[in-house]
Write a protein that holds these residues in place. Structure first.
Motif, PDB file in Angstrom:
ATOM      1  N   THR A 247      10.885   6.739  96.634  1.00  0.00           N
ATOM      2  CA  THR A 247      10.265   6.458  95.329  1.00  0.00           C
ATOM      3  C   THR A 247      11.150   5.562  94.470  1.00  0.00           C
ATOM      4  O   THR A 247      10.718   5.077  93.427  1.00  0.00           O
ATOM      5  CB  THR A 247      10.009   7.767  94.561  1.00  0.00           C
ATOM      6  OG1 THR A 247      11.265   8.415  94.293  1.00  0.00           O
ATOM      7  CG2 THR A 247       9.116   8.706  95.362  1.00  0.00           C
ATOM      8  N   LEU A 248      12.391   5.339  94.905  1.00  0.00           N
ATOM      9  CA  LEU A 248      13.348   4.585  94.093  1.00  0.00           C
ATOM     10  C   LEU A 248      12.918   3.135  93.913  1.00  0.00           C
ATOM     11  O   LEU A 248      12.950   2.597  92.802  1.00  0.00           O
ATOM     12  CB  LEU A 248      14.735   4.650  94.733  1.00  0.00           C
ATOM     13  CG  LEU A 248      15.848   3.835  94.053  1.00  0.00           C
ATOM     14  CD1 LEU A 248      15.998   4.237  92.598  1.00  0.00           C
ATOM     15  CD2 LEU A 248      17.164   4.005  94.799  1.00  0.00           C
ATOM     16  N   GLN A 251      10.055   2.645  91.419  1.00  0.00           N
ATOM     17  CA  GLN A 251      10.465   2.785  90.026  1.00  0.00           C
ATOM     18  C   GLN A 251      11.316   1.600  89.576  1.00  0.00           C
ATOM     19  O   GLN A 251      11.218   1.159  88.428  1.00  0.00           O
ATOM     20  CB  GLN A 251      11.233   4.095  89.834  1.00  0.00           C
ATOM     21  CG  GLN A 251      10.369   5.332  90.055  1.00  0.00           C
ATOM     22  CD  GLN A 251      10.914   6.535  89.307  1.00  0.00           C
ATOM     23  OE1 GLN A 251      11.275   6.432  88.139  1.00  0.00           O
ATOM     24  NE2 GLN A 251      10.965   7.672  89.990  1.00  0.00           N
ATOM     25  N   PHE A 261      15.227   6.239  84.337  1.00  0.00           N
ATOM     26  CA  PHE A 261      14.277   6.910  85.219  1.00  0.00           C
ATOM     27  C   PHE A 261      15.029   7.695  86.275  1.00  0.00           C
ATOM     28  O   PHE A 261      16.216   7.466  86.530  1.00  0.00           O
ATOM     29  CB  PHE A 261      13.317   5.914  85.876  1.00  0.00           C
ATOM     30  CG  PHE A 261      14.007   4.833  86.667  1.00  0.00           C
ATOM     31  CD1 PHE A 261      14.241   4.971  88.018  1.00  0.00           C
ATOM     32  CD2 PHE A 261      14.421   3.662  86.042  1.00  0.00           C
ATOM     33  CE1 PHE A 261      14.865   3.976  88.740  1.00  0.00           C
ATOM     34  CE2 PHE A 261      15.049   2.663  86.766  1.00  0.00           C
ATOM     35  CZ  PHE A 261      15.277   2.817  88.119  1.00  0.00           C
ATOM     36  N   SER A 262      14.340   8.652  86.890  1.00  0.00           N
ATOM     37  CA  SER A 262      14.946   9.513  87.909  1.00  0.00           C
ATOM     38  C   SER A 262      13.861   9.977  88.868  1.00  0.00           C
ATOM     39  O   SER A 262      12.663   9.829  88.605  1.00  0.00           O
ATOM     40  CB  SER A 262      15.635  10.716  87.256  1.00  0.00           C
ATOM     41  OG  SER A 262      14.689  11.483  86.520  1.00  0.00           O
ATOM     42  N   GLY A 263      14.301  10.544  89.982  1.00  0.00           N
ATOM     43  CA  GLY A 263      13.338  11.017  90.963  1.00  0.00           C
ATOM     44  C   GLY A 263      14.031  11.599  92.181  1.00  0.00           C
ATOM     45  O   GLY A 263      15.256  11.785  92.196  1.00  0.00           O
ATOM     46  N   VAL A 264      13.235  11.881  93.213  1.00  0.00           N
ATOM     47  CA  VAL A 264      13.756  12.480  94.442  1.00  0.00           C
ATOM     48  C   VAL A 264      13.178  11.740  95.649  1.00  0.00           C
ATOM     49  O   VAL A 264      11.972  11.474  95.702  1.00  0.00           O
ATOM     50  CB  VAL A 264      13.393  13.979  94.540  1.00  0.00           C
ATOM     51  CG1 VAL A 264      13.971  14.578  95.827  1.00  0.00           C
ATOM     52  CG2 VAL A 264      13.897  14.737  93.331  1.00  0.00           C
ATOM     53  N   ASN A 265      14.041  11.399  96.585  1.00  0.00           N
ATOM     54  CA  ASN A 265      13.619  10.861  97.876  1.00  0.00           C
ATOM     55  C   ASN A 265      13.874  11.918  98.949  1.00  0.00           C
ATOM     56  O   ASN A 265      14.789  12.738  98.819  1.00  0.00           O
ATOM     57  CB  ASN A 265      14.400   9.592  98.231  1.00  0.00           C
ATOM     58  CG  ASN A 265      14.119   8.465  97.258  1.00  0.00           C
ATOM     59  OD1 ASN A 265      12.986   8.264  96.841  1.00  0.00           O
ATOM     60  ND2 ASN A 265      15.161   7.732  96.885  1.00  0.00           N
ATOM     61  N   GLN A 279      17.717  15.649 100.713  1.00  0.00           N
ATOM     62  CA  GLN A 279      17.095  15.368  99.418  1.00  0.00           C
ATOM     63  C   GLN A 279      18.016  14.438  98.636  1.00  0.00           C
ATOM     64  O   GLN A 279      19.196  14.738  98.461  1.00  0.00           O
ATOM     65  CB  GLN A 279      16.871  16.655  98.624  1.00  0.00           C
ATOM     66  CG  GLN A 279      15.844  17.593  99.227  1.00  0.00           C
ATOM     67  CD  GLN A 279      15.587  18.773  98.307  1.00  0.00           C
ATOM     68  OE1 GLN A 279      15.479  18.612  97.089  1.00  0.00           O
ATOM     69  NE2 GLN A 279      15.507  19.964  98.886  1.00  0.00           N
ATOM     70  N   ARG A 281      18.501  12.959  95.135  1.00  0.00           N
ATOM     71  CA  ARG A 281      18.148  12.952  93.713  1.00  0.00           C
ATOM     72  C   ARG A 281      18.888  11.794  93.048  1.00  0.00           C
ATOM     73  O   ARG A 281      20.092  11.633  93.245  1.00  0.00           O
ATOM     74  CB  ARG A 281      18.532  14.280  93.058  1.00  0.00           C
ATOM     75  CG  ARG A 281      17.842  15.479  93.700  1.00  0.00           C
ATOM     76  CD  ARG A 281      18.244  16.779  93.017  1.00  0.00           C
ATOM     77  NE  ARG A 281      17.626  17.908  93.679  1.00  0.00           N
ATOM     78  CZ  ARG A 281      16.403  18.370  93.403  1.00  0.00           C
ATOM     79  NH1 ARG A 281      15.688  17.779  92.441  1.00  0.00           N
ATOM     80  NH2 ARG A 281      15.913  19.406  94.058  1.00  0.00           N
ATOM     81  N   TYR A 282      18.165  11.002  92.302  1.00  0.00           N
ATOM     82  CA  TYR A 282      18.782   9.818  91.711  1.00  0.00           C
ATOM     83  C   TYR A 282      18.420   9.698  90.230  1.00  0.00           C
ATOM     84  O   TYR A 282      17.415  10.230  89.752  1.00  0.00           O
ATOM     85  CB  TYR A 282      18.332   8.553  92.450  1.00  0.00           C
ATOM     86  CG  TYR A 282      16.838   8.323  92.418  1.00  0.00           C
ATOM     87  CD1 TYR A 282      16.230   7.643  91.362  1.00  0.00           C
ATOM     88  CD2 TYR A 282      16.036   8.789  93.455  1.00  0.00           C
ATOM     89  CE1 TYR A 282      14.866   7.440  91.335  1.00  0.00           C
ATOM     90  CE2 TYR A 282      14.669   8.585  93.436  1.00  0.00           C
ATOM     91  CZ  TYR A 282      14.086   7.913  92.377  1.00  0.00           C
ATOM     92  OH  TYR A 282      12.733   7.725  92.346  1.00  0.00           O
ATOM     93  N   GLU A 283      19.295   8.977  89.542  1.00  0.00           N
ATOM     94  CA  GLU A 283      19.058   8.648  88.134  1.00  0.00           C
ATOM     95  C   GLU A 283      19.602   7.251  87.882  1.00  0.00           C
ATOM     96  O   GLU A 283      20.689   6.903  88.347  1.00  0.00           O
ATOM     97  CB  GLU A 283      19.751   9.657  87.211  1.00  0.00           C
ATOM     98  CG  GLU A 283      19.470   9.418  85.732  1.00  0.00           C
ATOM     99  CD  GLU A 283      20.138  10.442  84.830  1.00  0.00           C
ATOM    100  OE1 GLU A 283      20.138  10.236  83.601  1.00  0.00           O
ATOM    101  OE2 GLU A 283      20.685  11.434  85.374  1.00  0.00           O
TER     102      GLU A 283
END
Length: 319
Positions: A247-248, A251, A261-265, A279, A281-283
């Motif tokens: 998803t990175l 975004q 923004f942040s999310g999880v791949n 997992q 997790r990024y920001e």
């Protein structure tokens, strides 16, 4: 031939099939039909019916006028035509064998040709690897530089394109690595700026379109190294990856200036019966006046419920 047929054919021409490569014919002159035993017959050879090899044709097992006694199972009725002499019958048998041999040779040649074509075809398939690149032409639409894919006619904007690419230099007849700067201006790996033209050819490795590769392209070097160490710790390599949910990139492409923004791949690896779930997790905080803020956290869980976590933020990595 049974006993009844033997009695009926006595004094008539019959076939003698006692040799594996030659059938003769002659007159059944005598029969012997003992009880509870296979009957036997005596045949006076008059000619050659068929031969299967040139060696037998040159040395027939029986000669003209020779009387042979054989088992009744080796004697058969004869319904064909006889020749006027033993020599003529042998010549006729040779001609038939020659015709059959020529037919066999033709069939073998055709089969040989098919085998050669099959061998070459399989050899080409084995040696010919799929082209790992996609090829594009540079074009312009509404004052925007576009990459137009040659095979499927798909289009992609060059502005902000995250992929490494090569340009085909027609004068030097070779591919040169380039980076897009603005409009038609590109920069080579040596730092030289060049201006490309419409219809110039660009290629991009297909691997870069894979979700996992796109994810790697968006990670900084320390973060990439952290992910590689984790996979290596559990005994997995890139070739073991079976799924990557990224998803990175979406975004990043949609992000506006100074946006957070942040999310999880999710990355899933499999090797034989072993699994590894990662997992990511990024920001990200994008800034126009200073360096962007980067935070990555990789959490790995094996099928044995073993867990490892590595985090990275800009310039340091912790575990």
């Amino acid at each position: 031939m049974n006993r009844k047929e033997a009695i009926e054919n006595k004094g008539h021409t019959v076939l003698v099939d006692s040799h594996p490569d030659c059938v003769c014919y002659g007159v059944l002159t005598d029969i012997d039909t003992p009880e509870n035993k296979i009957w036997q017959g005596t045949v006076k050879i008059n000619g050659i019916h068929t031969v299967n090899t040139a060696r037998i044709a040159s040395h027939p097992p029986y000669q003209e006028g020779e009387e042979v006694t054989v088992s009744g199972t080796k004697i058969r009725p004869f319904t064909g035509k006889t020749t006027h002499s033993y020599r003529a019958s042998l010549l006729n048998a040779i001609q038939v064998l020659e015709k059959e041999t020529n037919g066999s040779i033709k069939e073998l040649e055709e089969e040989k040709q098919q085998l050669q074509e099959l061998r070459v075809d399989l050899g080409n398939k084995r040696g010919k690897a799929e082209d790992p690149f996609l090829y594009f032409h540079l074009t312009e639409e509404y004052k925007e530089i576009i990459l137009q894919e040659q095979s499927y006619d798909e289009k992609m904007s060059l502005e902000g394109c995250p992929f490494e690419m090569d340009w085909f230099d027609t004068k030097a007849n070779r591919w040169t690595k380039v980076m897009h700067e603005n409009q038609w201006v590109f920069k080579t790996a040596t730092g030289k700026r060049i201006r490309l033209q419409p219809k110039d050819t660009i290629r991009i490795h297909k691997e870069q379109f894979e979700p996992f590769q796109i994810l790697l392209n968006e990670l900084e070097s320390p973060s990439k190294q952290s992910l590689a160490r984790l996979m290596h710790y559990y005994g997995f390599q890139r070739k073991h990856m079976v799924q990557c949910h990224n998803t990175l990139l979406r975004q990043l492409l949609e992000a506006e200036e100074d946006r957070q923004f942040s999310g999880v791949n999710f990355i899933i690896c499999q090797k034989n019966e072993s699994f590894l779930m990662i997992q990511h997790r990024y920001e990200r905080k994008l800034h126009s006046d200073r360096d962007d803020y980067v935070y990555d956290r990789f959490e790995c869980t094996s099928d044995l419920n073993e867990r490892q976590v590595i985090t990275y933020t800009n310039m340091q990595t912790s575990q």
